[in-house]
Design a protein around this motif. Structure first.
Motif, PDB file in Angstrom:
ATOM      1  N   UNK A  52       0.864  -1.276  -0.013  1.00  0.00           N
ATOM      2  CA  UNK A  52       0.043   0.135  -0.033  1.00  0.00           C
ATOM      3  C   UNK A  52       0.801   1.326   0.182  1.00  0.00           C
ATOM      4  N   UNK A  53       2.182   1.152  -0.089  1.00  0.00           N
ATOM      5  CA  UNK A  53       3.049   2.167   0.117  1.00  0.00           C
ATOM      6  C   UNK A  53       3.300   2.574  -1.561  1.00  0.00           C
ATOM      7  N   UNK A  54       3.546   3.755  -1.700  1.00  0.00           N
ATOM      8  CA  UNK A  54       4.403   4.387  -2.919  1.00  0.00           C
ATOM      9  C   UNK A  54       5.714   3.975  -2.861  1.00  0.00           C
ATOM     10  N   UNK A  55       6.194   4.080  -4.050  1.00  0.00           N
ATOM     11  CA  UNK A  55       7.581   4.124  -4.163  1.00  0.00           C
ATOM     12  C   UNK A  55       8.444   5.114  -3.342  1.00  0.00           C
ATOM     13  N   UNK A  56       7.951   6.277  -3.515  1.00  0.00           N
ATOM     14  CA  UNK A  56       8.527   7.394  -2.411  1.00  0.00           C
ATOM     15  C   UNK A  56       8.253   7.124  -1.078  1.00  0.00           C
ATOM     16  N   UNK A  57       7.398   6.750  -0.797  1.00  0.00           N
ATOM     17  CA  UNK A  57       7.208   6.496   0.587  1.00  0.00           C
ATOM     18  C   UNK A  57       8.129   5.415   1.089  1.00  0.00           C
ATOM     19  N   UNK A  58       8.537   4.331   0.380  1.00  0.00           N
ATOM     20  CA  UNK A  58       9.279   3.412   0.677  1.00  0.00           C
ATOM     21  C   UNK A  58      10.509   4.041   0.829  1.00  0.00           C
ATOM     22  N   UNK A  59      10.968   4.707  -0.002  1.00  0.00           N
ATOM     23  CA  UNK A  59      12.411   5.207   0.262  1.00  0.00           C
ATOM     24  C   UNK A  59      12.690   6.134   1.284  1.00  0.00           C
ATOM     25  N   UNK A  60      11.509   6.944   1.600  1.00  0.00           N
ATOM     26  CA  UNK A  60      11.488   7.737   2.974  1.00  0.00           C
ATOM     27  C   UNK A  60      11.562   6.921   4.138  1.00  0.00           C
ATOM     28  N   UNK A  61      10.845   5.647   3.872  1.00  0.00           N
ATOM     29  CA  UNK A  61      10.872   4.609   5.089  1.00  0.00           C
ATOM     30  C   UNK A  61      12.063   4.231   5.393  1.00  0.00           C
ATOM     31  N   UNK A  62      12.905   3.710   4.286  1.00  0.00           N
ATOM     32  CA  UNK A  62      14.155   3.307   4.323  1.00  0.00           C
ATOM     33  C   UNK A  62      15.149   4.254   4.938  1.00  0.00           C
ATOM     34  N   UNK A  63      14.886   5.838   4.571  1.00  0.00           N
ATOM     35  CA  UNK A  63      15.829   6.498   5.140  1.00  0.00           C
ATOM     36  C   UNK A  63      15.659   6.620   6.603  1.00  0.00           C
TER      37      UNK A  63
END
Length: 214
Positions: A52-63
């Protein structure tokens, strides 16, 4: 080779009540989980509502996770396409993630991804219980007891844990988040189309997990 011994928490993704990612609560949860001797974290899995996460949200979560911990970080992906999965894993690798899990039963897809990424793709099971988001000490205690062959202590905790696992399986991620709220972590709302549990369902979970207080 990455050491897969121990407990890896498949972290949930905290959302605001407006359904946006809640960065401060990501840091809050990881900060508290860091106090337990967990081996590391699985990020972006089904428990984390990764689909349910966008690609950008996943990157933010990784950060955010990279900022919050130096423990082993494993990226999970359920991307159905090789290109997107590889891109996601490589972005995670650049942020200090050391391995990946492909949430698929398609062996050809997994092999295609393995051949194209710079970090290992784990194909053997890892010990990543969803409820470790709420009661990590329980799973760490069981792991340590089994490692030191204290079978009686391990079985006692498993007995106490069994009804909780049953009810969490019944309610899924929404139930995990209710349990987290109860134990001082931030669970918050699941992301649509998943919905809040009713007051009666939340009370059912609260009553069941009360036996896990140490």
């Amino acid at each position: 080779m990455i050491n897969l011994n121990g407990i890896f928490c498949p972290i949930v993704t905290p959302f605001r009540h407006t359904q946006e990612l809640y960065p401060a609560k990501v840091l809050h949860n990881i900060s508290r989980l860091n106090e337990i001797d967990l081996s590391g974290y699985l990020v972006g899995s089904a428990t984390g509502e990764g689909a349910f996460l966008t690609f950008e949200e996943k990157l933010e979560l990784f950060d955010l996770v990279s900022k919050a911990t130096s423990k082993t970080k494993i990226v999970a992906t359920s991307e159905p396409g090789v290109h997107n999965a590889v891109r996601l894993i490589e972005e995670a690798a650049q942020r200090g993630f050391t391995a990946a899990v492909v949430e698929s039963e398609d062996p050809f897809l997994i092999r295609c991804i393995q051949d194209r990424v710079s970090i290992p793709v784990i194909t053997s099971p890892i010990n990543a219980p969803p409820l470790s988001n709420a009661v990590p000490y329980v799973f760490q205690t069981i792991f340590e007891a089994e490692r030191s062959r204290e079978e009686e202590a391990a079985e006692d905790w498993k007995h106490r844990l069994a009804p909780v696992l049953t009810i969490i399986e019944k309610y899924g991620v929404a139930g995990i988040k209710v349990a987290m709220d109860r134990f001082g972590y931030y669970g918050g709302p699941p992301r649509l189309p998943k919905v809040f549990l009713t007051p009666e369902q939340r009370e059912e979970i609260h009553n069941t997990i009360s036996g896990l207080r140490s």
